[in-house]
Each structure stands twice: as C-alpha cells, then as structure tokens.
Design a protein around this motif. Structure first.
Motif, PDB file in Angstrom:
ATOM      1  N   LYS A  95       0.820  -1.220   0.000  1.00  0.00           N
ATOM      2  CA  LYS A  95       0.000   0.000   0.000  1.00  0.00           C
ATOM      3  C   LYS A  95       0.850   1.265   0.000  1.00  0.00           C
ATOM      4  O   LYS A  95       0.357   2.336  -0.360  1.00  0.00           O
ATOM      5  CB  LYS A  95      -0.930   0.001   1.224  1.00  0.00           C
ATOM      6  CG  LYS A  95      -2.063  -1.002   1.138  1.00  0.00           C
ATOM      7  CD  LYS A  95      -2.879  -1.010   2.430  1.00  0.00           C
ATOM      8  CE  LYS A  95      -3.979  -2.060   2.383  1.00  0.00           C
ATOM      9  NZ  LYS A  95      -4.731  -2.130   3.669  1.00  0.00           N
ATOM     10  N   ARG A  96       2.107   1.144   0.382  1.00  0.00           N
ATOM     11  CA  ARG A  96       2.998   2.314   0.406  1.00  0.00           C
ATOM     12  C   ARG A  96       3.328   2.807  -0.993  1.00  0.00           C
ATOM     13  O   ARG A  96       3.723   3.963  -1.167  1.00  0.00           O
ATOM     14  CB  ARG A  96       4.307   1.959   1.112  1.00  0.00           C
ATOM     15  CG  ARG A  96       4.215   1.807   2.600  1.00  0.00           C
ATOM     16  CD  ARG A  96       5.595   1.585   3.196  1.00  0.00           C
ATOM     17  NE  ARG A  96       6.592   2.525   2.681  1.00  0.00           N
ATOM     18  CZ  ARG A  96       7.848   2.588   3.120  1.00  0.00           C
ATOM     19  NH1 ARG A  96       8.254   1.774   4.052  1.00  0.00           N
ATOM     20  NH2 ARG A  96       8.688   3.459   2.611  1.00  0.00           N
ATOM     21  N   TYR A  97       3.201   1.932  -1.971  1.00  0.00           N
ATOM     22  CA  TYR A  97       3.699   2.245  -3.312  1.00  0.00           C
ATOM     23  C   TYR A  97       2.552   2.466  -4.287  1.00  0.00           C
ATOM     24  O   TYR A  97       1.706   1.588  -4.488  1.00  0.00           O
ATOM     25  CB  TYR A  97       4.591   1.104  -3.818  1.00  0.00           C
ATOM     26  CG  TYR A  97       5.758   0.801  -2.927  1.00  0.00           C
ATOM     27  CD1 TYR A  97       6.700   1.778  -2.619  1.00  0.00           C
ATOM     28  CD2 TYR A  97       5.934  -0.467  -2.377  1.00  0.00           C
ATOM     29  CE1 TYR A  97       7.771   1.505  -1.794  1.00  0.00           C
ATOM     30  CE2 TYR A  97       7.007  -0.754  -1.558  1.00  0.00           C
ATOM     31  CZ  TYR A  97       7.922   0.242  -1.270  1.00  0.00           C
ATOM     32  OH  TYR A  97       8.996  -0.040  -0.445  1.00  0.00           O
ATOM     33  N   ARG A  98       2.558   3.635  -4.920  1.00  0.00           N
ATOM     34  CA  ARG A  98       1.550   3.936  -5.928  1.00  0.00           C
ATOM     35  C   ARG A  98       1.728   3.105  -7.178  1.00  0.00           C
ATOM     36  O   ARG A  98       0.803   2.958  -7.976  1.00  0.00           O
ATOM     37  CB  ARG A  98       1.598   5.422  -6.304  1.00  0.00           C
ATOM     38  CG  ARG A  98       1.082   6.361  -5.222  1.00  0.00           C
ATOM     39  CD  ARG A  98       1.209   7.803  -5.653  1.00  0.00           C
ATOM     40  NE  ARG A  98       2.608   8.233  -5.702  1.00  0.00           N
ATOM     41  CZ  ARG A  98       3.022   9.336  -6.319  1.00  0.00           C
ATOM     42  NH1 ARG A  98       2.158  10.090  -6.970  1.00  0.00           N
ATOM     43  NH2 ARG A  98       4.293   9.675  -6.292  1.00  0.00           N
ATOM     44  N   ASP A  99       2.933   2.538  -7.349  1.00  0.00           N
ATOM     45  CA  ASP A  99       3.218   1.784  -8.564  1.00  0.00           C
ATOM     46  C   ASP A  99       3.108   0.269  -8.372  1.00  0.00           C
ATOM     47  O   ASP A  99       3.480  -0.501  -9.255  1.00  0.00           O
ATOM     48  CB  ASP A  99       4.617   2.122  -9.088  1.00  0.00           C
ATOM     49  CG  ASP A  99       5.698   2.008  -8.017  1.00  0.00           C
ATOM     50  OD1 ASP A  99       5.425   1.371  -6.975  1.00  0.00           O
ATOM     51  OD2 ASP A  99       6.801   2.546  -8.212  1.00  0.00           O
ATOM     52  N   VAL A 100       2.580  -0.183  -7.223  1.00  0.00           N
ATOM     53  CA  VAL A 100       2.480  -1.617  -6.948  1.00  0.00           C
ATOM     54  C   VAL A 100       1.033  -2.041  -6.762  1.00  0.00           C
ATOM     55  O   VAL A 100       0.279  -1.421  -6.013  1.00  0.00           O
ATOM     56  CB  VAL A 100       3.289  -1.997  -5.687  1.00  0.00           C
ATOM     57  CG1 VAL A 100       2.960  -3.424  -5.237  1.00  0.00           C
ATOM     58  CG2 VAL A 100       4.778  -1.868  -5.947  1.00  0.00           C
ATOM     59  N   THR A 101       0.658  -3.109  -7.457  1.00  0.00           N
ATOM     60  CA  THR A 101      -0.606  -3.798  -7.209  1.00  0.00           C
ATOM     61  C   THR A 101      -0.269  -5.177  -6.658  1.00  0.00           C
ATOM     62  O   THR A 101       0.517  -5.914  -7.264  1.00  0.00           O
ATOM     63  CB  THR A 101      -1.426  -3.958  -8.500  1.00  0.00           C
ATOM     64  OG1 THR A 101      -1.752  -2.670  -9.006  1.00  0.00           O
ATOM     65  CG2 THR A 101      -2.707  -4.741  -8.237  1.00  0.00           C
ATOM     66  N   LEU A 102      -0.822  -5.513  -5.492  1.00  0.00           N
ATOM     67  CA  LEU A 102      -0.552  -6.802  -4.872  1.00  0.00           C
ATOM     68  C   LEU A 102      -1.733  -7.726  -5.107  1.00  0.00           C
ATOM     69  O   LEU A 102      -2.865  -7.446  -4.702  1.00  0.00           O
ATOM     70  CB  LEU A 102      -0.323  -6.636  -3.363  1.00  0.00           C
ATOM     71  CG  LEU A 102       0.131  -7.902  -2.626  1.00  0.00           C
ATOM     72  CD1 LEU A 102       1.552  -8.283  -3.032  1.00  0.00           C
ATOM     73  CD2 LEU A 102       0.052  -7.697  -1.110  1.00  0.00           C
ATOM     74  N   ASP A 103      -1.475  -8.839  -5.782  1.00  0.00           N
ATOM     75  CA  ASP A 103      -2.496  -9.863  -6.029  1.00  0.00           C
ATOM     76  C   ASP A 103      -2.196 -11.017  -5.090  1.00  0.00           C
ATOM     77  O   ASP A 103      -1.317 -11.842  -5.342  1.00  0.00           O
ATOM     78  CB  ASP A 103      -2.428 -10.313  -7.495  1.00  0.00           C
ATOM     79  CG  ASP A 103      -3.629 -11.163  -7.903  1.00  0.00           C
ATOM     80  OD1 ASP A 103      -4.292 -11.713  -6.997  1.00  0.00           O
ATOM     81  OD2 ASP A 103      -3.897 -11.274  -9.120  1.00  0.00           O
ATOM     82  N   ILE A 104      -2.907 -11.068  -3.963  1.00  0.00           N
ATOM     83  CA  ILE A 104      -2.601 -12.028  -2.910  1.00  0.00           C
ATOM     84  C   ILE A 104      -3.642 -13.145  -2.893  1.00  0.00           C
ATOM     85  O   ILE A 104      -4.838 -12.891  -3.009  1.00  0.00           O
ATOM     86  CB  ILE A 104      -2.504 -11.321  -1.536  1.00  0.00           C
ATOM     87  CG1 ILE A 104      -1.976 -12.264  -0.459  1.00  0.00           C
ATOM     88  CG2 ILE A 104      -3.816 -10.697  -1.139  1.00  0.00           C
ATOM     89  CD1 ILE A 104      -1.555 -11.554   0.829  1.00  0.00           C
ATOM     90  N   THR A 105      -3.171 -14.384  -2.768  1.00  0.00           N
ATOM     91  CA  THR A 105      -4.077 -15.528  -2.752  1.00  0.00           C
ATOM     92  C   THR A 105      -4.641 -15.737  -1.353  1.00  0.00           C
ATOM     93  O   THR A 105      -4.161 -15.170  -0.377  1.00  0.00           O
ATOM     94  CB  THR A 105      -3.360 -16.803  -3.204  1.00  0.00           C
ATOM     95  OG1 THR A 105      -2.348 -17.142  -2.257  1.00  0.00           O
ATOM     96  CG2 THR A 105      -2.718 -16.609  -4.580  1.00  0.00           C
ATOM     97  N   GLU A 106      -5.633 -16.606  -1.275  1.00  0.00           N
ATOM     98  CA  GLU A 106      -6.285 -16.864   0.007  1.00  0.00           C
ATOM     99  C   GLU A 106      -5.359 -17.588   0.976  1.00  0.00           C
ATOM    100  O   GLU A 106      -5.441 -17.417   2.187  1.00  0.00           O
ATOM    101  CB  GLU A 106      -7.549 -17.700  -0.215  1.00  0.00           C
ATOM    102  CG  GLU A 106      -8.350 -17.955   1.045  1.00  0.00           C
ATOM    103  CD  GLU A 106      -9.630 -18.720   0.770  1.00  0.00           C
ATOM    104  OE1 GLU A 106     -10.250 -19.200   1.733  1.00  0.00           O
ATOM    105  OE2 GLU A 106     -10.005 -18.832  -0.414  1.00  0.00           O
ATOM    106  N   GLY A 107      -4.461 -18.388   0.460  1.00  0.00           N
ATOM    107  CA  GLY A 107      -3.535 -19.137   1.303  1.00  0.00           C
ATOM    108  C   GLY A 107      -4.068 -20.517   1.624  1.00  0.00           C
ATOM    109  O   GLY A 107      -5.248 -20.684   1.934  1.00  0.00           O
TER     110      GLY A 107
END
Length: 363
Positions: A95-107
């Motif tokens: 969330k700190r980075y305007r240039d990053v999208t995090l696609d996180i799995t459920e685990g």
C-alpha cells in the motif's frame, strides 16, 4: 536443501539461512539486517549509475514511483499468529507504493491448492511472484515453471528444493535464534554456580527446530557453569505448550532459565507455570509476538525476553519483488542487481529495547 517439511514458520535444512548466517552472530554485536540491506531498495536504476553519483541514505525502500508492477503473493493458510502477520505485512508494504498492485491468494496448507493458486498468478502474467510455500519441496516445480515463464520469484523463508526455482531468497535464521537465546541466558546466569536451564522446543521432525536447539546448545558451551537439564518438544500450539511445560515443571523442581521456541505455544507454557505457582527463573520466548513484548515491558512476569523471527520479512520481500520488476538494485551496494539471498537477524528483545521493537510484534 534436503528437507522441506512445513512448520508454522521457518526455513528447512540446507536453506540459505543455514548456510549463510553463522557469522556476525555475537550477541549484542551489530549485524547486517534485511532492513539495512534493503534500504532504498530500488534506488540504483540500471543505466542510471555514474561516477560520483550519490546513493540514497538508509531508511526504507525508495518511495519514488517507477514502472507500475503487479506482484503475485502466495502463502500458506494463516493458521498461526506469525503467518497472519506475514500476510498483513505484505499488504501494508504494498500500500505504500503507488506503482504496486498486490495480487494475494487466500492461502492454503494443501500443496495442490497452493500450486493451483500460483499457476493462476502465472497465467495472469504477474510481473513477479513472492511465494512462501506450505511445502518447499512440493512447490519447487511450480517455482521453476514461473521462472521459465519469465516471472522472477522471491522465495520467502521456506526454501524451494532447487535454487533454479527462485531469483532471490529472503528469510529468517533458526540457528541464530537459538544462538542468541543461549547467549542472552548465558549472560544473565554467567555468575551463578551450577545454573540449570530447560528448553521447550517446537516439532522435532522439523529441521528448523533442530537448528534452533543446535544454536542454543552451541551458545551454552561458552558458559561452563550452565547445564541444560531438561527438554520437551511441543507442537507450536497453545495446548501442546501447556502440556509439555507441565511435564518439564514436574520433572524439574528447580531451574534458572527456560527457552521456549515459539511465543504462540508460550501462551500454554505460561498457563502451566502459573498453575504450578512457579517463579524464580527467567523465561525467553521466540518469534516476537506483541503479547510477549507487552509482558516483557510490564516487567511483572518470569518472561524477560524474546528472540525475533521477524514477520516483517514479507514486507522486505515486497520491496525485493518491486525492485526485480522495475529492474533496480539496492542502494549502498555496488551491484546493479538485488542479492541472491537475504538472511534476517534474530535480535533479542528485552525490557531495555522493547519499545523499539513493539511496533513489529504480531498478534
């Protein structure tokens, strides 16, 4: 890299942490941490380094926007406080980075399901992958698949069975945990004749547990006045911690120090201690939960310290992944590439420094 049996957290036999970290481990000495190494993690852009160019000072990853990147993140089920903190640290860092999208799995702790989740991220053509495998050996092939597809992999903590399955490994130091726990206890008891210590370990079938015990035993060799008189292996759960600690208390009417490998199972250990009405010894925890740090700060318990196994490693993994995807290196080093491995330091948190580490404690 011979054993990839999953545990609540920790690298396995042959992991870079085992090979690379038996140096700079003198208790209390300065050590190179992942935070220092990753300071301004993305500041040395390729093709942008010239003679006399100044590098950004340490203090965190470079916030300057770069190419927009998507980081796929896949980890095991967050069924342990440390693993939940891993996921949360990754989210917060992204969330700190305007240039990053995090696609996180459920685990998932089901290897087939986690492989499927990673394959979905590969098919989405994410720019880079961060993977904390439920089972490093079982997930090696999907790591290789990603690398062959041109998607660099940051292998987080539990190591794949082949270095070809990842571009960079980052994780903790189980041997260092034991070493620093032993040295802290040794320094507290060095002037006490015939001092006795006991150990509440994790799961003995896991290499990470054996590494922690080996580090602990190696440290105690420097204190001839101290003997380890008892050891029980628990299962990283509150219930097992309580049962095994009750056994230690019954078998040993007196001792001077206890090292517990895991702060979650330590909840049960502390219950057993309270039920037995025992005190007169010091307790050292492991991993660095917020509850334990608050107890240390209060100063009204046998619990005097905890040795970190920092879940902040996932935030650093996001920094490394961002650097990889944007083709940047690390400030403070001459190389234009990020390193092949980064090992975190197992700091000892006590009443003297707890305020500094409290924000990193996990629930």
């Amino acid at each position: 890299m011979t054993d990839s049996t999953p545990g609540p957290y920790g690298t396995q036999a042959g992991a870079p942490a085992t090979r690379a970290t038996r140096r700079n481990m003198l208790f209390g000495a300065a050590a190179v941490s992942a935070g220092a190494l990753l300071s301004a993690c993305t500041s040395n852009q390729r093709g942008d380094v010239s003679a006399g160019a100044t590098q950004q000072q340490a203090g965190g990853a470079d916030d300057r926007p770069g190419k927009k990147v998507t980081i796929g993140f896949a980890g095991p089920q967050a069924d342990h406080g440390w693993l939940n903190a891993i996921n949360q640290n990754a989210r917060n860092r992204a969330k700190r980075y305007r240039d990053v999208t995090l696609d996180i799995t459920e685990g998932s702790n089901d290897t087939a399901q986690q492989i499927g989740q990673i394959e979905t991220l590969i098919n989405k053509k994410v720019d880079v992958l961060v993977v904390l495998p439920a089972d490093g050996k079982a997930l090696t092939q999907v790591g290789l698949k990603a690398m062959r597809a041109g998607i660099p992999v940051v292998n987080l903590d539990r190591v794949f069975a082949s270095p070809q399955a990842y571009r960079c490994w980052i994780g903790g130091d189980n041997y260092g945990m034991g070493l620093n726990a032993g040295r802290y206890i040794g320094e507290q008891l060095k002037d006490k004749p015939d001092a006795k210590v006991v150990e509440l370990a994790g799961i003995d079938t896991l290499e990470l547990t054996r590494e922690r015990t080996k580090g602990f035993d190696d440290a105690l060799k420097n204190y001839p006045n101290i003997r380890k008189v008892g050891r029980q292996a628990a299962e990283f759960t509150v219930e097992s911690g309580q049962a095994k600690m009750a056994g230690l208390l019954q078998a040993h009417p007196s001792f001077d120090a206890l090292w517990n490998h895991d702060d979650d199972q330590g909840v049960g250990a502390e219950r057993a201690i309270e039920q037995a009405g025992r005190d007169g010894f010091l307790m050292v925890g492991g991993a660095g939960s917020r509850r334990v740090m608050e107890t240390i700060k209060a100063g009204n318990s046998v619990l005097k310290a905890t040795v970190l196994y920092p879940p902040t490693m996932s935030a650093s993994a996001v920094d490394l992944a961002r650097a990889l995807a944007q083709g940047r290196g690390i400030s403070g080093t001459a190389e234009l590439e990020i390193p092949a491995s980064v090992t975190l330091y197992s700091a000892v948190v006590t009443g003297d420094n707890v305020d500094e580490y409290l924000p990193t404690g996990f629930n």
